[in-house]
Design a protein around this motif. Structure first.
Motif, PDB file in Angstrom:
ATOM      1  N   TYR A  23      -1.207  -3.160  -3.041  1.00  0.00           N
ATOM      2  CA  TYR A  23      -0.945  -2.308  -4.156  1.00  0.00           C
ATOM      3  C   TYR A  23      -2.583  -1.750  -4.622  1.00  0.00           C
ATOM      4  CZ  TYR A  23       2.020   0.085  -7.497  1.00  0.00           C
ATOM      5  OH  TYR A  23       2.608   1.145  -8.296  1.00  0.00           O
ATOM      6  N   TYR A  24      -3.400  -2.556  -4.939  1.00  0.00           N
ATOM      7  CA  TYR A  24      -4.516  -2.582  -5.632  1.00  0.00           C
ATOM      8  C   TYR A  24      -5.433  -1.718  -4.493  1.00  0.00           C
ATOM      9  CZ  TYR A  24      -9.658  -3.155  -6.058  1.00  0.00           C
ATOM     10  OH  TYR A  24     -10.860  -2.984  -6.202  1.00  0.00           O
TER      11      TYR A  24
ATOM     12  N   HIS B  12      -4.723   0.844  -2.549  1.00  0.00           N
ATOM     13  CA  HIS B  12      -4.372   1.879  -2.353  1.00  0.00           C
ATOM     14  C   HIS B  12      -5.444   2.727  -3.076  1.00  0.00           C
ATOM     15  CE1 HIS B  12      -2.215   5.569  -3.587  1.00  0.00           C
ATOM     16  NE2 HIS B  12      -1.539   5.621  -2.236  1.00  0.00           N
ATOM     17  N   SER B  13      -5.789   2.083  -4.460  1.00  0.00           N
ATOM     18  CA  SER B  13      -6.710   2.898  -5.076  1.00  0.00           C
ATOM     19  C   SER B  13      -8.435   2.954  -4.529  1.00  0.00           C
ATOM     20  CB  SER B  13      -6.749   2.424  -6.608  1.00  0.00           C
ATOM     21  OG  SER B  13      -7.078   1.131  -6.419  1.00  0.00           O
ATOM     22  N   VAL B  14      -8.616   2.179  -3.580  1.00  0.00           N
ATOM     23  CA  VAL B  14      -9.898   1.824  -3.006  1.00  0.00           C
ATOM     24  C   VAL B  14     -10.067   2.524  -1.617  1.00  0.00           C
ATOM     25  CG1 VAL B  14     -11.438   0.047  -2.637  1.00  0.00           C
ATOM     26  CG2 VAL B  14      -9.851   0.042  -4.548  1.00  0.00           C
TER      27      VAL B  14
ATOM     28  N   ALA C  45       2.554   1.715  -3.417  1.00  0.00           N
ATOM     29  CA  ALA C  45       1.768   2.210  -4.404  1.00  0.00           C
ATOM     30  C   ALA C  45       1.611   3.753  -4.327  1.00  0.00           C
ATOM     31  CB  ALA C  45       0.323   1.834  -4.036  1.00  0.00           C
ATOM     32  N   ALA C  46       1.841   4.308  -2.860  1.00  0.00           N
ATOM     33  CA  ALA C  46       1.854   5.759  -2.606  1.00  0.00           C
ATOM     34  C   ALA C  46       3.293   6.235  -2.696  1.00  0.00           C
ATOM     35  CB  ALA C  46       1.322   5.915  -0.864  1.00  0.00           C
TER      36      ALA C  46
ATOM     37  N   PHE D 192       0.854  -1.202   0.000  1.00  0.00           N
ATOM     38  CA  PHE D 192       0.229   0.117   0.120  1.00  0.00           C
ATOM     39  C   PHE D 192       0.884   1.270  -0.055  1.00  0.00           C
ATOM     40  CE2 PHE D 192      -2.539   3.281   1.834  1.00  0.00           C
ATOM     41  CZ  PHE D 192      -4.035   2.890   1.303  1.00  0.00           C
TER      42      PHE D 192
ATOM     43  N   SER E  27      -8.477   4.189   2.353  1.00  0.00           N
ATOM     44  CA  SER E  27      -7.431   5.255   2.711  1.00  0.00           C
ATOM     45  C   SER E  27      -6.430   4.168   3.638  1.00  0.00           C
ATOM     46  CB  SER E  27      -8.235   6.371   3.764  1.00  0.00           C
ATOM     47  OG  SER E  27      -8.881   5.789   4.920  1.00  0.00           O
ATOM     48  N   TRP E  28      -5.491   4.983   4.325  1.00  0.00           N
ATOM     49  CA  TRP E  28      -4.660   4.203   4.964  1.00  0.00           C
ATOM     50  C   TRP E  28      -5.222   3.755   6.353  1.00  0.00           C
ATOM     51  CZ3 TRP E  28      -0.282   1.623   5.600  1.00  0.00           C
ATOM     52  CH2 TRP E  28       0.443   1.514   6.758  1.00  0.00           C
TER      53      TRP E  28
END
Length: 205
Positions: free
Chosen positions: A161-162, A164-166, A44-45, A41, A168-169
């Motif tokens: 990784y996926y 991250h686009s869906v 990805a950021a 995650f 929040s932390w």
């Protein structure tokens, strides 16, 4: 253990990923799902490198597995089972039944067990024990362990990784539990493909 998991989650870098996976692959129960996906995650950021996350996670898994393998190799079955039945063994969520289950899985599947066992909860933590007890060749053990751990870490990294686009932390930990069913489907699919591969390879020989 919950405090350690939370500390690693909040201080994710390549070294804490390695530490978390050493714990996950050794006798100490530790969920890899709380290490690799969050690190991916962050990759990805742009905070980490996804390739290095997988590499360090796999190195950690190898180190933990080697600890189990070496301990079993040199201590032998009586001491391993004595540990499983001890208070410390139970504190590590290990008991005689789990060790027997891992031995049965190893005896049934042979060398392939060190690969496919990496995808099965409970078995994943202990599959190195019967490998050591049976005096399996170390380099063969390490090769299959690395392959199995590497594939498992790739799956976990892809999930993180996926996500991250869906999400929040702050939502990540809770969401990871919601993907438990999907992860099991992926695990069984990989196991089926691995078994099919080795079956065809055996028939060809």
């Amino acid at each position: 253990m919950q405090e350690i998991a939370q500390w690693i989650f909040q201080n994710l870098n390549y070294w804490t990923v390695t530490l978390g996976m050493i714990l996950e692959s050794s006798i100490i129960p530790f969920p890899s799902e709380l290490v690799v996906p969050p690190a991916a995650f962050k990759a990805a950021a742009g905070e980490l490198n996804i390739f290095l996350v997988i590499v360090f996670a796999t190195i950690g898994a190898d180190i933990g597995a080697i600890i189990n393998y070496a301990g079993s190799y040199y201590l032998g079955r009586p001491l391993v089972y004595a540990f499983a039945n001890s208070k410390f063994g139970h504190a590590c969520m290990i008991n005689e039944e789990k060790v027997k289950k891992s031995e049965e899985f190893f005896n049934e599947h042979g060398v392939m067990a060190t690969l496919t066992g990496r995808f099965i909860p409970v078995i994943r933590q202990l599959i190195s024990v019967p490998a050591g007890l049976s005096k399996m060749n170390f380099w063969v053990f390490l090769a299959y362990t690395t392959l199995g751990a590497g594939l498992w870490n790739c799956i976990l990294a892809a999930l993180g990784y996926y996500l991250h686009s869906v999400v929040s932390w702050e939502e990540l930990q809770g969401v990871l539990h919601d993907y438990d069913k999907e992860m099991k489907i992926v695990i069984f699919a990989i196991l089926g493909l691995a078994i099919l591969f080795f079956y065809i390879k055996k028939k060809v020989k």
